[in-house]
Every structure is written in structure tokens, then in C-alpha cells.
Motif scaffolding. Structure first.
Motif, PDB file in Angstrom:
ATOM      1  N   PRO A 193       0.908  -1.366   0.019  1.00  0.00           N
ATOM      2  CA  PRO A 193      -0.018  -0.080  -0.064  1.00  0.00           C
ATOM      3  C   PRO A 193       0.890   1.280   0.081  1.00  0.00           C
ATOM      4  O   PRO A 193       0.619   2.379  -0.429  1.00  0.00           O
ATOM      5  CB  PRO A 193      -0.998  -0.168   1.303  1.00  0.00           C
ATOM      6  N   LEU A 194       1.971   1.337   0.659  1.00  0.00           N
ATOM      7  CA  LEU A 194       2.648   2.370   0.462  1.00  0.00           C
ATOM      8  C   LEU A 194       3.252   2.905  -0.863  1.00  0.00           C
ATOM      9  O   LEU A 194       3.645   3.832  -1.311  1.00  0.00           O
ATOM     10  CB  LEU A 194       4.023   2.264   1.707  1.00  0.00           C
ATOM     11  N   ARG A 195       3.769   1.657  -1.479  1.00  0.00           N
ATOM     12  CA  ARG A 195       4.206   1.731  -2.833  1.00  0.00           C
ATOM     13  C   ARG A 195       3.312   2.447  -3.821  1.00  0.00           C
ATOM     14  O   ARG A 195       3.310   3.094  -4.479  1.00  0.00           O
ATOM     15  CB  ARG A 195       4.831   0.422  -3.389  1.00  0.00           C
ATOM     16  N   LEU A 196       2.013   2.031  -3.513  1.00  0.00           N
ATOM     17  CA  LEU A 196       0.805   2.190  -4.299  1.00  0.00           C
ATOM     18  C   LEU A 196       0.484   3.798  -3.837  1.00  0.00           C
ATOM     19  O   LEU A 196       0.221   4.467  -5.028  1.00  0.00           O
ATOM     20  CB  LEU A 196      -0.717   1.739  -3.685  1.00  0.00           C
ATOM     21  N   ILE A 197       0.508   4.305  -2.714  1.00  0.00           N
ATOM     22  CA  ILE A 197       0.358   5.825  -2.240  1.00  0.00           C
ATOM     23  C   ILE A 197       1.696   6.530  -2.918  1.00  0.00           C
ATOM     24  O   ILE A 197       1.441   7.652  -3.616  1.00  0.00           O
ATOM     25  CB  ILE A 197       0.648   5.915  -0.635  1.00  0.00           C
ATOM     26  N   GLU A 198       2.705   5.959  -3.027  1.00  0.00           N
ATOM     27  CA  GLU A 198       4.062   6.608  -3.601  1.00  0.00           C
ATOM     28  C   GLU A 198       3.707   6.712  -5.194  1.00  0.00           C
ATOM     29  O   GLU A 198       4.016   7.904  -5.785  1.00  0.00           O
ATOM     30  CB  GLU A 198       5.287   5.856  -3.667  1.00  0.00           C
ATOM     31  N   GLU A 199       3.244   5.599  -5.955  1.00  0.00           N
ATOM     32  CA  GLU A 199       2.884   5.636  -7.267  1.00  0.00           C
ATOM     33  C   GLU A 199       1.662   6.817  -7.709  1.00  0.00           C
ATOM     34  O   GLU A 199       1.798   7.552  -8.555  1.00  0.00           O
ATOM     35  CB  GLU A 199       2.298   4.487  -7.945  1.00  0.00           C
ATOM     36  N   ARG A 200       0.808   6.829  -6.452  1.00  0.00           N
ATOM     37  CA  ARG A 200      -0.146   7.890  -6.859  1.00  0.00           C
ATOM     38  C   ARG A 200       0.224   9.132  -6.585  1.00  0.00           C
ATOM     39  O   ARG A 200      -0.148  10.149  -7.283  1.00  0.00           O
ATOM     40  CB  ARG A 200      -1.318   7.616  -6.267  1.00  0.00           C
ATOM     41  N   ALA A 201       1.128   9.634  -5.421  1.00  0.00           N
ATOM     42  CA  ALA A 201       1.651  10.633  -5.243  1.00  0.00           C
ATOM     43  C   ALA A 201       2.521  11.204  -6.497  1.00  0.00           C
ATOM     44  O   ALA A 201       2.643  12.319  -6.772  1.00  0.00           O
ATOM     45  CB  ALA A 201       2.272  10.676  -4.105  1.00  0.00           C
ATOM     46  N   ALA A 202       3.305  10.289  -7.024  1.00  0.00           N
ATOM     47  CA  ALA A 202       4.177  10.530  -8.227  1.00  0.00           C
ATOM     48  C   ALA A 202       3.333  11.045  -9.101  1.00  0.00           C
ATOM     49  O   ALA A 202       3.858  11.803 -10.190  1.00  0.00           O
ATOM     50  CB  ALA A 202       5.061   9.543  -8.489  1.00  0.00           C
ATOM     51  N   SER A 203       2.083  10.562  -9.515  1.00  0.00           N
ATOM     52  CA  SER A 203       1.446  11.139 -10.772  1.00  0.00           C
ATOM     53  C   SER A 203       0.838  12.289 -10.493  1.00  0.00           C
ATOM     54  O   SER A 203       0.127  12.877 -11.260  1.00  0.00           O
ATOM     55  CB  SER A 203       0.242   9.944 -10.968  1.00  0.00           C
ATOM     56  N   VAL A 204       0.951  13.117  -9.240  1.00  0.00           N
ATOM     57  CA  VAL A 204       0.267  14.469  -9.204  1.00  0.00           C
ATOM     58  C   VAL A 204       1.244  15.262  -9.786  1.00  0.00           C
ATOM     59  O   VAL A 204       2.287  15.434  -9.167  1.00  0.00           O
ATOM     60  CB  VAL A 204       0.187  14.688  -7.721  1.00  0.00           C
ATOM     61  N   ALA A 206       1.476  19.709 -11.404  1.00  0.00           N
ATOM     62  CA  ALA A 206       0.748  21.022 -11.321  1.00  0.00           C
ATOM     63  C   ALA A 206      -0.320  20.964 -12.301  1.00  0.00           C
ATOM     64  O   ALA A 206      -1.323  21.846 -12.181  1.00  0.00           O
ATOM     65  CB  ALA A 206       1.819  22.069 -11.526  1.00  0.00           C
ATOM     66  N   SER A 207      -0.581  20.243 -13.320  1.00  0.00           N
ATOM     67  CA  SER A 207      -1.214  20.316 -14.419  1.00  0.00           C
ATOM     68  C   SER A 207      -2.324  19.156 -14.161  1.00  0.00           C
ATOM     69  O   SER A 207      -3.407  18.939 -14.611  1.00  0.00           O
ATOM     70  CB  SER A 207      -0.738  20.067 -15.816  1.00  0.00           C
ATOM     71  N   GLU A 208      -2.033  18.178 -13.123  1.00  0.00           N
ATOM     72  CA  GLU A 208      -3.087  16.878 -12.863  1.00  0.00           C
ATOM     73  C   GLU A 208      -2.933  17.068 -11.392  1.00  0.00           C
ATOM     74  O   GLU A 208      -2.071  15.865 -10.745  1.00  0.00           O
ATOM     75  CB  GLU A 208      -2.381  15.831 -13.637  1.00  0.00           C
ATOM     76  N   LEU A 209      -3.859  17.737 -10.776  1.00  0.00           N
ATOM     77  CA  LEU A 209      -4.026  17.621  -9.323  1.00  0.00           C
ATOM     78  C   LEU A 209      -5.552  17.073  -8.976  1.00  0.00           C
ATOM     79  O   LEU A 209      -5.701  17.016  -7.931  1.00  0.00           O
ATOM     80  CB  LEU A 209      -4.111  19.138  -8.875  1.00  0.00           C
ATOM     81  N   SER A 210      -6.021  16.516  -9.880  1.00  0.00           N
ATOM     82  CA  SER A 210      -7.342  15.671  -9.351  1.00  0.00           C
ATOM     83  C   SER A 210      -6.989  14.431  -8.960  1.00  0.00           C
ATOM     84  O   SER A 210      -8.023  13.673  -8.421  1.00  0.00           O
ATOM     85  CB  SER A 210      -8.255  15.743 -10.820  1.00  0.00           C
ATOM     86  N   GLN A 211      -5.888  13.794  -9.115  1.00  0.00           N
ATOM     87  CA  GLN A 211      -5.312  12.454  -8.622  1.00  0.00           C
ATOM     88  C   GLN A 211      -5.607  12.426  -7.059  1.00  0.00           C
ATOM     89  O   GLN A 211      -4.878  13.259  -6.249  1.00  0.00           O
ATOM     90  CB  GLN A 211      -4.014  12.000  -8.821  1.00  0.00           C
ATOM     91  N   ARG A 212      -6.194  11.321  -6.355  1.00  0.00           N
ATOM     92  CA  ARG A 212      -6.545  11.316  -5.071  1.00  0.00           C
ATOM     93  C   ARG A 212      -5.807   9.768  -4.628  1.00  0.00           C
ATOM     94  O   ARG A 212      -5.729   8.744  -5.608  1.00  0.00           O
ATOM     95  CB  ARG A 212      -7.750  11.484  -4.750  1.00  0.00           C
ATOM     96  N   ALA A 226      -3.542   8.359   4.182  1.00  0.00           N
ATOM     97  CA  ALA A 226      -4.133   8.722   2.976  1.00  0.00           C
ATOM     98  C   ALA A 226      -5.247   9.916   2.818  1.00  0.00           C
ATOM     99  O   ALA A 226      -5.125  10.735   2.078  1.00  0.00           O
ATOM    100  CB  ALA A 226      -4.519   7.196   2.399  1.00  0.00           C
ATOM    101  N   HIS A 227      -5.819   9.969   4.045  1.00  0.00           N
ATOM    102  CA  HIS A 227      -6.933  10.986   4.098  1.00  0.00           C
ATOM    103  C   HIS A 227      -6.391  12.219   4.117  1.00  0.00           C
ATOM    104  O   HIS A 227      -6.727  13.264   3.477  1.00  0.00           O
ATOM    105  CB  HIS A 227      -7.863  10.443   5.457  1.00  0.00           C
ATOM    106  N   GLU A 228      -5.253  12.410   5.014  1.00  0.00           N
ATOM    107  CA  GLU A 228      -4.673  13.857   5.262  1.00  0.00           C
ATOM    108  C   GLU A 228      -3.949  14.209   3.994  1.00  0.00           C
ATOM    109  O   GLU A 228      -3.857  15.215   3.737  1.00  0.00           O
ATOM    110  CB  GLU A 228      -3.576  13.544   6.442  1.00  0.00           C
ATOM    111  N   LEU A 229      -3.291  13.202   3.360  1.00  0.00           N
ATOM    112  CA  LEU A 229      -2.656  13.366   2.064  1.00  0.00           C
ATOM    113  C   LEU A 229      -3.869  13.917   0.894  1.00  0.00           C
ATOM    114  O   LEU A 229      -3.617  15.026   0.093  1.00  0.00           O
ATOM    115  CB  LEU A 229      -1.878  12.121   1.464  1.00  0.00           C
ATOM    116  N   ASN A 230      -4.825  13.187   0.986  1.00  0.00           N
ATOM    117  CA  ASN A 230      -6.061  13.667   0.065  1.00  0.00           C
ATOM    118  C   ASN A 230      -6.388  15.101   0.224  1.00  0.00           C
ATOM    119  O   ASN A 230      -6.830  15.960  -0.569  1.00  0.00           O
ATOM    120  CB  ASN A 230      -6.970  12.767   0.175  1.00  0.00           C
ATOM    121  N   CYS A 231      -6.592  15.547   1.810  1.00  0.00           N
ATOM    122  CA  CYS A 231      -6.913  16.644   2.127  1.00  0.00           C
ATOM    123  C   CYS A 231      -5.821  17.970   1.599  1.00  0.00           C
ATOM    124  O   CYS A 231      -6.237  18.958   1.340  1.00  0.00           O
ATOM    125  CB  CYS A 231      -6.996  16.879   3.695  1.00  0.00           C
TER     126      CYS A 231
END
Length: 468
Positions: A193-204, A206-212, A226-231
Motif C-alpha cells: 500500500p505504501l508503494r501504491l501511495i507513492e505511485e499515486r503521489a508521483a502522478s500528481v 501541477a497540471s494534474e491535481l485531480s489524482q487522489r 491517505a486521508h490527510e494526503l488527500n486533504c
């Protein structure tokens, strides 16, 4: 600076440490239990032999009977060839003893005190023996007590414990290594799950801020993260959106006066003009430059406010008197628009006079500008829950509820299409007011309904101390 050890490595080492500690503790417990078992087993065997031997020596033998006694003992214990017996008188004369000197006679005398049998172990010629020694009182009253001992060879016990220890010395490192290997695999799988969070965070970007981050796809321990990062991503997206809108609004506000200046200048330069025409164009240019100057000054103030505007000085302020002074200033404008002004309530707070007067002036100016002709602008001061509440309300068009939170945005004037120029302001007054109220640890909100719009300000009685 060395790179920190990875979480997977730390968990693996922790698995090895814990498993090794548990295995070593278990090995010690088992070794102690086996040794105690052998001890109790030997004690039980020796006690049964001591009872038989005690029965034989209850009547002290004469010198001529020693051979017969020796034969009787050998016959009785013929089934236990490893069993050795020893009987000694109080004066140190051996009545029964093996042919070879086996028993440590001094230690036997030390452990033979009392009537209860005591265990004793020793090494002799590379072999280990365990004996049970007891003092026996013969049936003849005038005969001194006898020291009776029975011993067995316990080399087989020692050999078993040695083999047991050797087995553990091989098994424990292997088991620790296997535990570490399994722990490494479990840690790798557990950190997916941490690697999944890393992959999602890497996809964020300035032009693509809709990823959560997928809160439902991570373990319970990571749901809060995850909730605090989404916030945080929500706040970043909102900040980028506001920044983008601000850039667009700023470009629009700057474009109009600059375009006017450029057009007028090009027209004037197209041919020769009279002095009066030049003066007229210069006067018009001065108005546009004044507008640009006000926009730039307000933007500089807001830039400072976003980094924490400081309060230069604090003094006691009577809000009723401040409102009265502002009413005198806006009385001519209100009379021209046919709007009546009124105020009620009194309160004293501590703050900076110029900053709070500018904030209140912006609210009154905004209320007069948007009040209907012949309407009413009222200011109400109340003491509520230890704080001061000041309300500025005017009669005019109702503001839609979805627009109320945006009234304090920079350049927002209720017309997103910007189809109408509003020469009365550039849309920064309420943003500046919000910053000034916030600098005094206060809050401001807007309400609108039934043709009445209110701006409610709550201020503490004591403002923050000024910065040095």
C-alpha cells in the motif's frame, strides 16, 4: 550523510531479532526442563536404592560379616551394574565401597548432615556421577550413625544434553534466517500500500491535481495518512485554482488601463494636436495610472497579508465613535444616493486604528455602492460571548448563496464574465478587509437573503501584540 536504512530492512532485522530471542529463550527453558527431568528421574531411582540399602545396614555388621554384606548388596543390585554404593562409619571407616576409589568422601560427609537425603554430583576420570547421600542411625543405640550413599553414572544424560545443545546451535541460526526471509517477504507484501501511495503521489503534477489516494484500498493504519494526503491535495488544488484565477483576474485588471493608455497615446501621436487636446489626453492617462497605482498598492498589501500582516501599534478603540467618524466621511455620498445611515450599540476593543478604520471603511463603501436608491445602511455593534460582533447591512439585490464564500476573493465582483466595468473599485476591497480582520484575530462572513446583505465581523476585545 549516509542514507537511512529502508523500512523493509528494519522490519526484517526486527523479525530476526525477535525470532532469535524467542528461540533462545525457548531453548533455555527446554534445556532447563530436560535437565530437571533427568535430575528428578535420578533422584527417584537413587531414593529407591537408598531405602533398600538403609534396610540392610540398620544392624551394623561385624567384621566377619562384611563379606556377606558385600555379597548381599551385590546380589540385590546385580540388575543395576552402573549403581555404586558406599557405607562409611562416623570415624571414617568404609564398610561398603567400590574396588576403585570413586566417591569423594569429604564431600559426602559435608552433604550427609541431617536425616534427609541430599543429592551430590561430581566428575571422576572423565565421567560424571550423581549420588544420593543420607545419614542412617543403626538399630543399636550405642552405635554411631552411618553415612550411606548410592551413585549412578550419568554420562548418558550429559551426552544427550550435549547433542541437544549442538542441535539447537544449528537449528536456531537456521530458524532465525528463515524467519528473517519470511519476515522480508511479509514486509514487502505489507508495504505494497505504501508503494501504491507513492505511485499515486508521483502522478500528481501541477497540471494534474485531480489524482487522489485510494483510502479504501490501504490498511486501516494507513487510512489516516491517505486521508490527510488527500486533504492536502484538495488544498493544493484549490490554491492552484485560486492562483490561476488570480493570474487571470490580474491580467484582466492590468490589461484594461494599459490598453487605454496605449490606444490614447497612439491616437495622439498619429498627428499633431493642440495643447488643450494634449492636456485632455494626459488627464485621462493620469486617471488610468492612478487606477494602476491603486491596484498595485492593494496587491502589495495583500501579498504582505498572506505572509502574516503585522499590527504596528495597538490602542483602545470605541467602535461607535469610529463608525460615527466614517458616517461623516460618507454622508455626502449617502445623501447623493438617497441612502440613510444609522448605527446602534457601543463596544471598546484593542487594535490598530488605521487598519480597522480601513476595514470598516471598505465595508461601508461596499454597502453604499450596492444599496438600492432610497435604501438603508445600518451598523450594529453587539457584545457576544466575550467578543464584539459588528454587523454592516444594506438593502439591495440578494447575493446567491454559492457566491457568498467568494466575495472575499481578490478581484471578485460577482460577474465572472467581466462583461461590465465597475469603476468604483477593482474587486480588492473585501479581500483587504478579510486580511485586516484576520490580522486582529477576528473573523468575517457574509449573509444575504430577502433583499438584505450583511457582513458580520467578530473581533476579540484584545488584539494580538504588535511585532517588534
Amino acid at each position: 550523510m549516509s542514507r537511512p536504512v529502508s523500512l523493509t530492512t528494519r522490519l526484517t532485522l526486527l523479525f530476526i531479532l525477535v525470532s532469535s530471542s524467542v528461540l533462545l529463550g525457548l531453548a533455555w527453558v527446554l534445556h532447563t526442563a530436560v535437565e530437571r527431568h533427568f535430575l528428578e528421574m535420578d533422584r527417584g531411582l537413587l531414593e529407591s536404592k537408598i531405602v533398600v540399602l538403609e534396610r540392610l545396614v540398620k544392624r551394623p555388621p561385624e567384621k566377619g560379616e562384611l563379606a556377606a554384606l558385600q555379597g548381599a548388596v551385590e546380589a540385590m543390585f546385580r540388575s543395576d551394574p552402573e549403581l555404586k554404593v558406599f557405607v562409611e562409619t562416623a570415624d571414617g571407616r568404609a564398610i561398603l565401597a567400590p574396588a576403585e576409589p570413586l566417591f569423594p568422601r569429604e564431600r559426602l560427609r559435608e552433604r550427609a548432615s541431617g536425616t534427609q537425603p541430599n543429592l551430590l554430583s561430581w566428575w571422576k576420570d572423565g565421567s560424571r556421577y550423581r549420588a544420593l547421600v543420607k545419614t542412617v542411625q543403626p538399630e543399636t543405640p550405642d552405635f554411631a550413625p552411618l553415612i550411606v550413599a548410592a551413585a549412578i553414572n550419568i554420562d548418558h544424560h550429559e551426552q544427550f544434553l550435549v547433542r541437544y545443545g549442538n542441535t539447537l546451535s544449528v537449528f536456531i541460526p537456521f530458524a532465525a534466517f528463515l524467519s528473517g526471509l519470511l519476515g522480508w517477504r511479509a514486509a514487502r507484501r505489507g508495504l505494497v500500500p505504501l508503494r501504491l501511495i507513492e505511485e499515486r503521489a508521483a502522478s500528481v503534477t501541477a497540471s494534474e491535481l485531480s489524482q487522489r489516494l485510494p483510502e479504501e484500498a490501504v490498511p486501516r493504519e494507513l487510512t489516516g495518512l491517505a486521508h490527510e494526503l488527500n486533504c492536502m491535495l484538495d488544498r493544493l488544488e484549490e490554491a492552484f485554482r485560486r492562483l490561476s484565477n488570480f493570474s487571470s483576474d490580474l491580467a484582466h485588471e492590468m490589461r484594461t488601463p494599459v490598453s487605454n493608455l496605449l490606444t490614447q497615446t497612439q491616437v495622439v501621436l498619429s498627428r499633431s494636436r493642440s495643447a488643450s487636446e494634449y492636456q485632455e489626453v494626459l488627464a485621462s492617462s493620469a486617471e488610468e495610472l492612478d487606477r494602476l497605482s491603486r491596484v498595485i498598492s492593494d496587491m502589495l498589501f495583500l501579498a504582505k497579508a498572506e505572509n502574516g500582516v503585522s499590527i504596528p501599534s495597538i490602542q483602545a478603540l470605541d467602535l461607535h465613535e469610529e463608525i460615527a467618524d466614517l458616517f461623516e466621511f460618507y454622508d455626502a455620498l449617502a445623501e447623493e444616493e438617497g441612502v440613510t445611515l444609522s448605527s446602534s450599540g457601543r463596544a471598546v476593543i484593542h487594535g490598530n486604528r488605521l487598519m480597522l478604520r480601513r476595514a470598516l471603511s471598505n465595508l461601508l463603501s461596499n454597502a453604499l455602492r450596492h444599496s438600492r436608491p432610497g435604501g438603508h445602511v445600518g451598523v450594529f455593534i453587539r457584545d457576544r460571548n466575550g467578543a464584539v460582533e459588528l454587523t454592516v447591512e444594506n438593502e439591495g439585490e440578494t447575493i446567491p448563496a454559492e457566491e457568498l464564500p467568494r466575495l472575499f476573493d481578490r478581484f471578485y465582483r460577482g460577474d465572472p464574465a467581466r462583461s461590465r466595468e465597475d469603476t468604483a473599485g477593482v474587486g480588492l476591497g473585501l479581500a483587504i478587509t478579510h486580511a485586516l480582520i484576520h490580522a486582529h484575530a477576528g473573523t468575517i462572513r457574509a449573509e444575504s437573503g430577502n433583499g438584505v446583505t450583511r457582513f458580520v465581523v467578530e473581533l476579540p476585545r484584545s488584539a494580538p501584540m504588535p511585532d517588534d
